[in-house]
Write a protein that holds these residues in place. Structure first.
Motif, PDB file in Angstrom:
ATOM      1  N   ARG A  56     -11.536  -5.188  -7.161  1.00  0.00           N
ATOM      2  CA  ARG A  56     -12.704  -5.078  -8.035  1.00  0.00           C
ATOM      3  C   ARG A  56     -12.461  -4.011  -9.104  1.00  0.00           C
ATOM      4  NH1 ARG A  56     -13.119  -9.129  -6.085  1.00  0.00           N
ATOM      5  NH2 ARG A  56     -14.645  -9.942  -4.572  1.00  0.00           N
ATOM      6  N   LYS A  57     -12.918  -4.274 -10.318  1.00  0.00           N
ATOM      7  CA  LYS A  57     -12.687  -3.345 -11.423  1.00  0.00           C
ATOM      8  C   LYS A  57     -13.348  -1.986 -11.181  1.00  0.00           C
ATOM      9  CE  LYS A  57     -11.755  -6.684 -15.080  1.00  0.00           C
ATOM     10  NZ  LYS A  57     -12.079  -7.158 -16.446  1.00  0.00           N
ATOM     11  N   GLU A  58     -14.455  -1.996 -10.445  1.00  0.00           N
ATOM     12  CA  GLU A  58     -15.110  -0.724 -10.168  1.00  0.00           C
ATOM     13  C   GLU A  58     -14.370   0.080  -9.092  1.00  0.00           C
ATOM     14  OE1 GLU A  58     -17.259  -4.007  -7.796  1.00  0.00           O
ATOM     15  OE2 GLU A  58     -16.401  -3.723  -9.813  1.00  0.00           O
ATOM     16  N   ASN A  59     -13.485  -0.583  -8.342  1.00  0.00           N
ATOM     17  CA  ASN A  59     -12.693   0.096  -7.313  1.00  0.00           C
ATOM     18  C   ASN A  59     -11.344  -0.609  -7.167  1.00  0.00           C
ATOM     19  OD1 ASN A  59     -11.991   1.848  -5.211  1.00  0.00           O
ATOM     20  ND2 ASN A  59     -12.933   0.561  -3.645  1.00  0.00           N
ATOM     21  N   PRO A  60     -10.472  -0.461  -8.152  1.00  0.00           N
ATOM     22  CA  PRO A  60      -9.196  -1.191  -8.150  1.00  0.00           C
ATOM     23  C   PRO A  60      -8.307  -0.818  -6.966  1.00  0.00           C
ATOM     24  CG  PRO A  60      -9.648  -0.205 -10.294  1.00  0.00           C
ATOM     25  CD  PRO A  60     -10.618   0.393  -9.336  1.00  0.00           C
ATOM     26  N   LYS A  61      -7.666  -1.825  -6.392  1.00  0.00           N
ATOM     27  CA  LYS A  61      -6.762  -1.578  -5.272  1.00  0.00           C
ATOM     28  C   LYS A  61      -5.407  -1.047  -5.734  1.00  0.00           C
ATOM     29  CE  LYS A  61      -8.183  -4.945  -1.730  1.00  0.00           C
ATOM     30  NZ  LYS A  61      -7.690  -6.082  -0.934  1.00  0.00           N
ATOM     31  N   TRP A  62      -4.952  -1.531  -6.897  1.00  0.00           N
ATOM     32  CA  TRP A  62      -3.562  -1.338  -7.275  1.00  0.00           C
ATOM     33  C   TRP A  62      -3.410  -0.468  -8.509  1.00  0.00           C
ATOM     34  CZ3 TRP A  62      -1.420  -2.564  -3.056  1.00  0.00           C
ATOM     35  CH2 TRP A  62      -1.922  -3.630  -2.292  1.00  0.00           C
ATOM     36  N   SER A  63      -2.345   0.311  -8.502  1.00  0.00           N
ATOM     37  CA  SER A  63      -2.078   1.250  -9.589  1.00  0.00           C
ATOM     38  C   SER A  63      -0.707   0.994 -10.189  1.00  0.00           C
ATOM     39  CB  SER A  63      -2.144   2.685  -9.069  1.00  0.00           C
ATOM     40  OG  SER A  63      -3.403   2.976  -8.510  1.00  0.00           O
ATOM     41  N   MET A  64      -0.496   1.577 -11.360  1.00  0.00           N
ATOM     42  CA  MET A  64       0.813   1.532 -11.999  1.00  0.00           C
ATOM     43  C   MET A  64       1.013   2.836 -12.764  1.00  0.00           C
ATOM     44  SD  MET A  64       0.081  -1.206 -15.063  1.00  0.00           S
ATOM     45  CE  MET A  64      -1.138  -0.873 -16.341  1.00  0.00           C
ATOM     46  N   VAL A  65       2.236   3.080 -13.179  1.00  0.00           N
ATOM     47  CA  VAL A  65       2.561   4.225 -14.014  1.00  0.00           C
ATOM     48  C   VAL A  65       3.318   3.705 -15.229  1.00  0.00           C
ATOM     49  CG1 VAL A  65       2.701   5.831 -12.059  1.00  0.00           C
ATOM     50  CG2 VAL A  65       4.774   4.640 -12.848  1.00  0.00           C
ATOM     51  N   ASP A  66       3.493   4.559 -16.223  1.00  0.00           N
ATOM     52  CA  ASP A  66       4.354   4.220 -17.352  1.00  0.00           C
ATOM     53  C   ASP A  66       5.665   4.977 -17.198  1.00  0.00           C
ATOM     54  OD1 ASP A  66       2.312   2.687 -18.331  1.00  0.00           O
ATOM     55  OD2 ASP A  66       1.921   3.919 -20.106  1.00  0.00           O
ATOM     56  N   MET A  74       3.300  10.140  -8.070  1.00  0.00           N
ATOM     57  CA  MET A  74       4.222  10.498  -9.154  1.00  0.00           C
ATOM     58  C   MET A  74       3.556  11.440 -10.151  1.00  0.00           C
ATOM     59  SD  MET A  74       6.096   6.859  -9.905  1.00  0.00           S
ATOM     60  CE  MET A  74       7.180   6.109  -8.684  1.00  0.00           C
ATOM     61  N   LYS A  75       4.351  12.374 -10.653  1.00  0.00           N
ATOM     62  CA  LYS A  75       3.860  13.358 -11.608  1.00  0.00           C
ATOM     63  C   LYS A  75       4.571  13.213 -12.946  1.00  0.00           C
ATOM     64  CE  LYS A  75       1.136  15.107  -8.528  1.00  0.00           C
ATOM     65  NZ  LYS A  75      -0.312  14.795  -8.597  1.00  0.00           N
ATOM     66  N   LEU A  76       3.860  13.575 -13.987  1.00  0.00           N
ATOM     67  CA  LEU A  76       4.387  13.488 -15.338  1.00  0.00           C
ATOM     68  C   LEU A  76       5.718  14.227 -15.446  1.00  0.00           C
ATOM     69  CD1 LEU A  76       3.183  12.239 -17.979  1.00  0.00           C
ATOM     70  CD2 LEU A  76       2.525  14.570 -18.618  1.00  0.00           C
ATOM     71  N   GLY A  77       6.704  13.556 -16.023  1.00  0.00           N
ATOM     72  CA  GLY A  77       8.001  14.172 -16.253  1.00  0.00           C
ATOM     73  C   GLY A  77       9.004  14.000 -15.125  1.00  0.00           C
ATOM     74  N   LYS A 128       3.398   8.521 -17.882  1.00  0.00           N
ATOM     75  CA  LYS A 128       1.956   8.420 -17.665  1.00  0.00           C
ATOM     76  C   LYS A 128       1.722   8.263 -16.178  1.00  0.00           C
ATOM     77  CE  LYS A 128      -2.308   6.046 -19.066  1.00  0.00           C
ATOM     78  NZ  LYS A 128      -2.902   4.991 -19.929  1.00  0.00           N
ATOM     79  N   GLU A 129       0.860   9.116 -15.623  1.00  0.00           N
ATOM     80  CA  GLU A 129       0.591   9.059 -14.190  1.00  0.00           C
ATOM     81  C   GLU A 129      -0.282   7.858 -13.846  1.00  0.00           C
ATOM     82  OE1 GLU A 129      -0.830  12.885 -12.889  1.00  0.00           O
ATOM     83  OE2 GLU A 129       0.970  13.922 -13.603  1.00  0.00           O
ATOM     84  N   ALA A 130      -0.480   7.631 -12.554  1.00  0.00           N
ATOM     85  CA  ALA A 130      -1.079   6.396 -12.052  1.00  0.00           C
ATOM     86  C   ALA A 130      -2.443   6.077 -12.661  1.00  0.00           C
ATOM     87  CB  ALA A 130      -1.198   6.471 -10.528  1.00  0.00           C
ATOM     88  N   TYR A 131      -2.630   4.815 -12.998  1.00  0.00           N
ATOM     89  CA  TYR A 131      -3.891   4.286 -13.506  1.00  0.00           C
ATOM     90  C   TYR A 131      -3.976   2.827 -13.068  1.00  0.00           C
ATOM     91  CZ  TYR A 131      -1.046   2.408 -17.420  1.00  0.00           C
ATOM     92  OH  TYR A 131      -0.093   1.743 -18.183  1.00  0.00           O
ATOM     93  N   PRO A 132      -5.147   2.171 -13.171  1.00  0.00           N
ATOM     94  CA  PRO A 132      -5.299   0.813 -12.632  1.00  0.00           C
ATOM     95  C   PRO A 132      -4.316  -0.187 -13.248  1.00  0.00           C
ATOM     96  CG  PRO A 132      -7.442   1.773 -13.032  1.00  0.00           C
ATOM     97  CD  PRO A 132      -6.443   2.728 -13.625  1.00  0.00           C
ATOM     98  N   TYR A 170       0.806  -1.211   0.000  1.00  0.00           N
ATOM     99  CA  TYR A 170       0.000   0.000   0.000  1.00  0.00           C
ATOM    100  C   TYR A 170       0.846   1.271   0.000  1.00  0.00           C
ATOM    101  CZ  TYR A 170      -4.109  -2.888   0.649  1.00  0.00           C
ATOM    102  OH  TYR A 170      -5.108  -3.808   0.446  1.00  0.00           O
ATOM    103  N   GLN A 171       1.946   1.287   0.763  1.00  0.00           N
ATOM    104  CA  GLN A 171       2.766   2.492   0.778  1.00  0.00           C
ATOM    105  C   GLN A 171       3.429   2.701  -0.577  1.00  0.00           C
ATOM    106  OE1 GLN A 171       6.049   2.682   3.589  1.00  0.00           O
ATOM    107  NE2 GLN A 171       5.901   4.901   3.655  1.00  0.00           N
ATOM    108  N   ALA A 172       3.956   1.614  -1.161  1.00  0.00           N
ATOM    109  CA  ALA A 172       4.567   1.722  -2.489  1.00  0.00           C
ATOM    110  C   ALA A 172       3.535   2.153  -3.525  1.00  0.00           C
ATOM    111  CB  ALA A 172       5.200   0.386  -2.885  1.00  0.00           C
ATOM    112  N   ARG A 173       2.323   1.625  -3.408  1.00  0.00           N
ATOM    113  CA  ARG A 173       1.239   2.029  -4.320  1.00  0.00           C
ATOM    114  C   ARG A 173       0.948   3.519  -4.195  1.00  0.00           C
ATOM    115  NH1 ARG A 173      -4.683   1.033  -2.357  1.00  0.00           N
ATOM    116  NH2 ARG A 173      -3.862   2.701  -1.017  1.00  0.00           N
ATOM    117  N   ASN A 174       0.909   4.014  -2.955  1.00  0.00           N
ATOM    118  CA  ASN A 174       0.639   5.437  -2.751  1.00  0.00           C
ATOM    119  C   ASN A 174       1.752   6.308  -3.321  1.00  0.00           C
ATOM    120  OD1 ASN A 174      -1.727   4.747  -1.521  1.00  0.00           O
ATOM    121  ND2 ASN A 174      -1.003   5.069   0.566  1.00  0.00           N
ATOM    122  N   PHE A 175       2.972   5.822  -3.254  1.00  0.00           N
ATOM    123  CA  PHE A 175       4.066   6.545  -3.890  1.00  0.00           C
ATOM    124  C   PHE A 175       3.857   6.589  -5.402  1.00  0.00           C
ATOM    125  CE2 PHE A 175       7.027   5.283  -0.179  1.00  0.00           C
ATOM    126  CZ  PHE A 175       6.717   6.448   0.499  1.00  0.00           C
TER     127      PHE A 175
END
Length: 242
Positions: A169-179, A122-125, A148-152, A113-118
């Motif tokens: 759940r797809k309607e409320n995903p727990k985890w995010s990623m960036v590009d 994150m901001k573009l660039g 690309k900023e955080a998305y599911p 969760y902490q790594a996910r919040n980090f």
């Protein structure tokens, strides 16, 4: 098509060259619901002569004024050596990133969760160090930027992926990623052992690496850096290896 989930070290496993790392928990172990709901608050953040010379240069550049401490850079850990997790090789080196179309990939598979919040902060660039972890000689090998900023994170819904999460759940995903996109290799490999030498010296004399999360929260695969931390570590690429 997104790159398969191959970028997570074993819970940002304690590096083989880091004997002081604590092995109590892995990153895959998630906190309880109360911890999940918390918003992560970012903590505040060689030889002594090396630090003093660097500090003198920075103060000259800034007119001697103290800069406000913010976290605008990152350190991303990834495993450069093959390791199977649930039958899938999670190896992903900086060379693997360079081989991707447009040298860009999604940074998936984070299950802390902490790594996910980090990731979500994150901001573009913004730039990050690409850190080879859980290998013979861990350390910083290059620089990437957030494109690309955080998305599911799609891997949480893929039952064949080692990072599948049946509770998300797809309607409320727990985890995010960036590009992220490759920027450049560092001028030389900057090993963990060298960074740690500066960290220990800075703990004694108040240098910029005194609170570096690489040593205070070793197991996190996503870590924030202050401008001073980033600048000091980057300055090491200009020095001869110790």
């Amino acid at each position: 098509m997104p790159w398969p989930s191959r970028k997570r070290d074993k819970g940002a496993a304690a590096d083989k060259k880091e004997p002081d790392a604590k092995i109590a928990k892995t990153e895959e172990e998630t906190p309880d619901k109360e911890e999940e709901e918390k918003t992560t608050k970012l903590p505040a953040g060689s030889s002594k002569s090396g630090w003093k010379n660097w500090k003198k240069t920075k103060e000259s550049d800034a007119g001697g004024e103290e800069s406000k401490i913010t976290y605008c850079h990152w350190l991303l850990k990834s495993e450069p050596e093959s390791r199977l997790e649930k039958g899938v090789d999670v190896k992903f080196s900086i060379d693997d990133l360079k081989a991707q179309p447009n040298q860009t990939t999604c940074w998936d598979g984070v299950r802390n969760y902490q790594a996910r919040n980090f990731l979500r902060a994150m901001k573009l660039g913004q730039q990050a160090f690409f850190y080879h972890s859980n290998c013979k000689e861990p350390g910083i090998v290059g620089i990437v930027k957030i494109v690309k900023e955080a998305y599911p994170d799609h891997t949480q819904f893929d039952q064949k992926d080692p990072h599948y999460d049946s509770t998300s759940r797809k309607e409320n995903p727990k985890w995010s990623m960036v590009d992220v996109q490759f920027v450049r290799m560092t001028k030389r490999f900057i090993p963990l052992s060298e960074i740690k030498t500066h960290h220990l010296a800075h703990k004694a004399d108040g240098g910029p690496l005194k609170d570096m999360m690489l040593f205070t929260r070793q197991r996190l695969s996503i870590q924030p850096l202050t401008q001073e931390e980033f600048d000091f570590v980057l300055s090491l690429e200009e020095e001869k290896p110790h």
